[in-house]
Design a protein around this motif. Sequence first.
Motif, mmCIF file in Angstrom:
data_model
loop_
_atom_site.group_PDB
_atom_site.id
_atom_site.type_symbol
_atom_site.label_atom_id
_atom_site.label_comp_id
_atom_site.label_asym_id
_atom_site.label_seq_id
_atom_site.Cartn_x
_atom_site.Cartn_y
_atom_site.Cartn_z
ATOM 1 N N ALA A 255 6.026 -29.022 -30.684
ATOM 2 C CA ALA A 255 6.963 -29.939 -31.159
ATOM 3 C C ALA A 255 7.935 -29.931 -30.318
ATOM 4 O O ALA A 255 7.921 -31.448 -30.389
ATOM 5 N N SER A 256 7.965 -29.236 -29.283
ATOM 6 C CA SER A 256 9.029 -29.437 -28.496
ATOM 7 C C SER A 256 8.364 -30.258 -27.151
ATOM 8 O O SER A 256 9.667 -31.585 -26.557
ATOM 9 N N HIS A 257 7.483 -30.745 -27.051
ATOM 10 C CA HIS A 257 6.412 -31.753 -26.340
ATOM 11 C C HIS A 257 5.837 -32.825 -27.324
ATOM 12 O O HIS A 257 6.170 -33.875 -26.191
ATOM 13 N N ASN A 258 6.204 -32.922 -28.132
ATOM 14 C CA ASN A 258 5.197 -33.964 -29.065
ATOM 15 C C ASN A 258 6.914 -35.039 -28.989
ATOM 16 O O ASN A 258 6.718 -36.102 -28.945
ATOM 17 N N VAL A 259 8.465 -34.348 -28.908
ATOM 18 C CA VAL A 259 9.156 -34.761 -29.291
ATOM 19 C C VAL A 259 10.419 -35.244 -27.260
ATOM 20 O O VAL A 259 10.899 -35.842 -27.959
ATOM 21 N N GLY A 260 10.058 -34.280 -26.430
ATOM 22 C CA GLY A 260 10.162 -34.246 -25.964
ATOM 23 C C GLY A 260 10.027 -35.109 -24.299
ATOM 24 O O GLY A 260 10.118 -36.071 -23.440
ATOM 25 N N LEU A 261 8.164 -35.542 -24.743
ATOM 26 C CA LEU A 261 7.423 -37.099 -23.971
ATOM 27 C C LEU A 261 8.128 -37.895 -23.747
ATOM 28 O O LEU A 261 8.116 -38.549 -23.200
ATOM 29 N N PRO A 262 8.718 -38.301 -24.812
ATOM 30 C CA PRO A 262 8.932 -39.975 -24.893
ATOM 31 C C PRO A 262 10.042 -39.943 -24.131
ATOM 32 O O PRO A 262 10.594 -40.952 -23.066
ATOM 33 N N ILE A 263 10.760 -39.265 -24.236
ATOM 34 C CA ILE A 263 12.033 -38.983 -23.791
ATOM 35 C C ILE A 263 11.950 -38.434 -22.061
ATOM 36 O O ILE A 263 13.287 -39.342 -21.187
ATOM 37 N N TYR A 264 11.488 -37.649 -22.168
ATOM 38 C CA TYR A 264 11.297 -37.192 -20.505
ATOM 39 C C TYR A 264 10.549 -38.725 -19.569
ATOM 40 O O TYR A 264 11.645 -39.114 -18.356
ATOM 41 N N ALA A 265 9.644 -39.486 -20.138
ATOM 42 C CA ALA A 265 9.115 -40.261 -19.390
ATOM 43 C C ALA A 265 9.842 -41.190 -19.415
ATOM 44 O O ALA A 265 9.955 -41.910 -18.265
ATOM 45 N N THR A 266 11.566 -41.519 -20.144
ATOM 46 C CA THR A 266 11.854 -42.850 -19.800
ATOM 47 C C THR A 266 12.968 -42.094 -18.478
ATOM 48 O O THR A 266 13.955 -43.141 -18.229
ATOM 49 N N GLN A 267 13.347 -40.930 -18.207
ATOM 50 C CA GLN A 267 13.430 -41.202 -17.151
ATOM 51 C C GLN A 267 13.257 -40.800 -16.099
ATOM 52 O O GLN A 267 13.509 -40.936 -15.271
ATOM 53 N N VAL A 268 11.697 -40.249 -15.786
ATOM 54 C CA VAL A 268 10.930 -39.992 -14.565
ATOM 55 C C VAL A 268 10.358 -41.386 -14.123
ATOM 56 O O VAL A 268 10.320 -41.690 -13.157
ATOM 57 N N ARG A 269 10.205 -42.006 -15.669
ATOM 58 C CA ARG A 269 9.099 -43.706 -15.390
ATOM 59 C C ARG A 269 10.388 -44.703 -16.184
ATOM 60 O O ARG A 269 9.023 -45.137 -17.323
ATOM 61 N N PRO A 270 10.882 -45.610 -15.850
ATOM 62 C CA PRO A 270 12.044 -45.969 -16.654
ATOM 63 C C PRO A 270 11.143 -47.336 -17.312
ATOM 64 O O PRO A 270 11.663 -48.340 -17.964
ATOM 65 N N GLU A 271 10.939 -47.657 -15.753
ATOM 66 C CA GLU A 271 9.563 -49.012 -15.896
ATOM 67 C C GLU A 271 9.400 -49.375 -16.595
ATOM 68 O O GLU A 271 8.018 -49.973 -17.457
ATOM 69 N N ASP A 272 8.036 -48.254 -17.679
ATOM 70 C CA ASP A 272 6.456 -47.831 -18.330
ATOM 71 C C ASP A 272 6.646 -46.892 -18.660
ATOM 72 O O ASP A 272 5.477 -45.850 -18.110
ATOM 73 N N PRO A 273 7.611 -45.781 -19.071
ATOM 74 C CA PRO A 273 7.796 -44.447 -20.106
ATOM 75 C C PRO A 273 6.354 -44.703 -21.588
ATOM 76 O O PRO A 273 5.637 -43.859 -20.996
ATOM 77 N N ALA A 274 6.044 -45.112 -21.920
ATOM 78 C CA ALA A 274 4.660 -45.603 -22.654
ATOM 79 C C ALA A 274 3.380 -45.461 -22.346
ATOM 80 O O ALA A 274 2.399 -44.877 -22.485
ATOM 81 N N ALA A 275 2.799 -45.969 -20.412
ATOM 82 C CA ALA A 275 1.922 -45.606 -19.756
ATOM 83 C C ALA A 275 1.803 -44.244 -19.753
ATOM 84 O O ALA A 275 0.561 -43.575 -19.849
ATOM 85 N N PHE A 276 3.006 -43.832 -19.311
ATOM 86 C CA PHE A 276 2.657 -42.468 -18.828
ATOM 87 C C PHE A 276 2.470 -41.843 -19.826
ATOM 88 O O PHE A 276 2.082 -40.742 -19.643
ATOM 89 N N VAL A 277 3.453 -41.722 -21.492
ATOM 90 C CA VAL A 277 2.681 -40.591 -22.741
ATOM 91 C C VAL A 277 1.344 -41.223 -23.006
ATOM 92 O O VAL A 277 0.543 -39.947 -22.828
ATOM 93 N N GLY A 278 1.073 -42.876 -22.429
ATOM 94 C CA GLY A 278 -0.435 -42.561 -22.267
ATOM 95 C C GLY A 278 -1.547 -41.798 -22.133
ATOM 96 O O GLY A 278 -2.244 -41.289 -22.948
ATOM 97 N N ASN A 279 -1.078 -41.673 -20.395
ATOM 98 C CA ASN A 279 -1.659 -41.293 -19.611
ATOM 99 C C ASN A 279 -2.158 -40.045 -19.265
ATOM 100 O O ASN A 279 -3.227 -39.392 -19.575
ATOM 101 N N PHE A 280 -0.942 -39.337 -20.221
ATOM 102 C CA PHE A 280 -1.150 -37.793 -20.447
ATOM 103 C C PHE A 280 -1.786 -37.523 -21.282
ATOM 104 O O PHE A 280 -2.353 -36.477 -21.587
ATOM 105 N N PHE A 281 -1.261 -37.650 -22.183
ATOM 106 C CA PHE A 281 -2.176 -37.290 -23.577
ATOM 107 C C PHE A 281 -3.397 -38.156 -23.985
ATOM 108 O O PHE A 281 -5.117 -37.215 -23.530
ATOM 109 N N ALA A 282 -3.934 -38.774 -22.941
ATOM 110 C CA ALA A 282 -5.227 -39.670 -22.151
ATOM 111 C C ALA A 282 -6.092 -38.154 -21.774
ATOM 112 O O ALA A 282 -6.985 -37.703 -22.177
ATOM 113 N N VAL A 283 -5.275 -37.993 -20.412
ATOM 114 C CA VAL A 283 -5.583 -36.574 -19.562
ATOM 115 C C VAL A 283 -5.514 -35.797 -21.093
ATOM 116 O O VAL A 283 -6.349 -34.040 -20.438
ATOM 117 N N TRP A 284 -4.824 -34.986 -21.192
ATOM 118 C CA TRP A 284 -4.891 -33.937 -22.400
ATOM 119 C C TRP A 284 -6.300 -33.819 -23.187
ATOM 120 O O TRP A 284 -6.930 -32.528 -23.620
#
Length: 456
Positions: A255-284
């Motif tokens: 649950a920590s990465h399911n809830v925390g990944l969108p928050i983390y994505a907005t911190q490291v990729r504020p220009e496109d956090p949705a793409a970061f999350v989508g790419n992460f789970f696609a590679v996963w």
Amino acid sequence: MPETRTPRHLVLFRLLVVGTSVSAFGSYLNMVALNLFVYQATGSALQTGAFMALRLAAGFLAGLTGGTVASRLPRRPVMVACDLPQAAALVALAVSPASVRLGLLPVVAVAGGLLGTTSSVLLRSSVPDLVPGPDRVTANGLLVTGRAVAMTLGFAAGGLLVGWLGYRAAFLVDAGTFLFSGLLLAALPLPFPNHRTRPAGSVTDAADRSGEPVTDAADRPDGRRRRRLALAALLAAPAVLVIVVVRAADALGSASHNVGLPIYATQVRPEDPAAFVGNFFAVWAVGLLTAHQLVKRLNRRGPGLDDPRRSELAFIVGTCVMSTAFVAAFVDLPGYWVFAVALVAGAADGFTEISYTTRLQAEPDPRRGYFFGATAMAENGGLGVGMLLAAGLLELWRPLPVAAAMHGTVVALAVAVALAGALRHRARPTATNGGTVPVATGPTVAVTNPVEESGR
């Protein structure tokens, strides 16, 4: 050189995997389309969360009753009956007027959680009957591979279908996947268990060893009696109990990465956090696909996961690697290293699932039905509690310490279990002068007893 022919039971099982993967695709498409629909229809994040929580609660209840269903009812008709009502509920949601749809949402949530989890418990506990012998590990690998493909395509198709064709079309496609799965399952000539049996090592045998009166649970309609016998069976198989506890902790940590990944994505990729999350789970998911090949290589080098002791150890190692990788994902790694971590996490996740599934299937029927029900309860309950805990911690801490604390607990528990098992195994007396070796009775990663031997 003679051509090697695939055994008929594996051919039929692969067709079954096609059907279950199609319905799994519907489930993941469902998660995207339905969650978006609920939020847009209600405008409330709280109600969207309540919808997700209701589905998890229904899955938890299905785990509680899954063992009883597996031991008392014919599995093929029940699995077909799990697919068709989900299709009917989604068709009703698609064709009903807007004023009725909100009222149908709880029905769809309960149907998805209750029936989907029940079907999963019945399928996994039936694998030894459908694919006997060493092909059982291959069958579990096929199930994980099918789930990975379904997850990748389902998450990708959910947004596209809603964007191009709207919610109604997405719900109808989703319903079609469950209809296809149910009809294919009904048509395939697979030897599903369809009557009540009491083999050696059954739930009642476990009850006898635990001091309960020796009475066939199936002849006693008392629900509390059946639950006590299921618990007695779990306590009589300490290695399985360890797996259930670690799976619960793993789900809580996830649950920590399911809830925390969108928050983390907005911190490291504020220009496109949705793409970061989508790419992460696609590679996963790509990593998840590689798990089957990893297991095949392991099996070529020795007894592989068919050996219960080895599958227990593989489960612990895979859990530790997976949790460590998810913590590393929040360390702000440079460049594409974060996706390399996602690949490792996915491979370890699939490897862990194949390992513990194969280990539980070494237990005889009907005990394994109760054990798969227990793991379903642990996973749904752990994830639900973990989401609440992670959401609260993320109000106070950044994602990295939250993931480190929750996944670190999983690693610590798994390592403690492995060390306890190793110490108990070393301390166990060896057979001398024709004597027998006492069987370990405490929580251990490597437990072998006559019941397990008769179930392999």
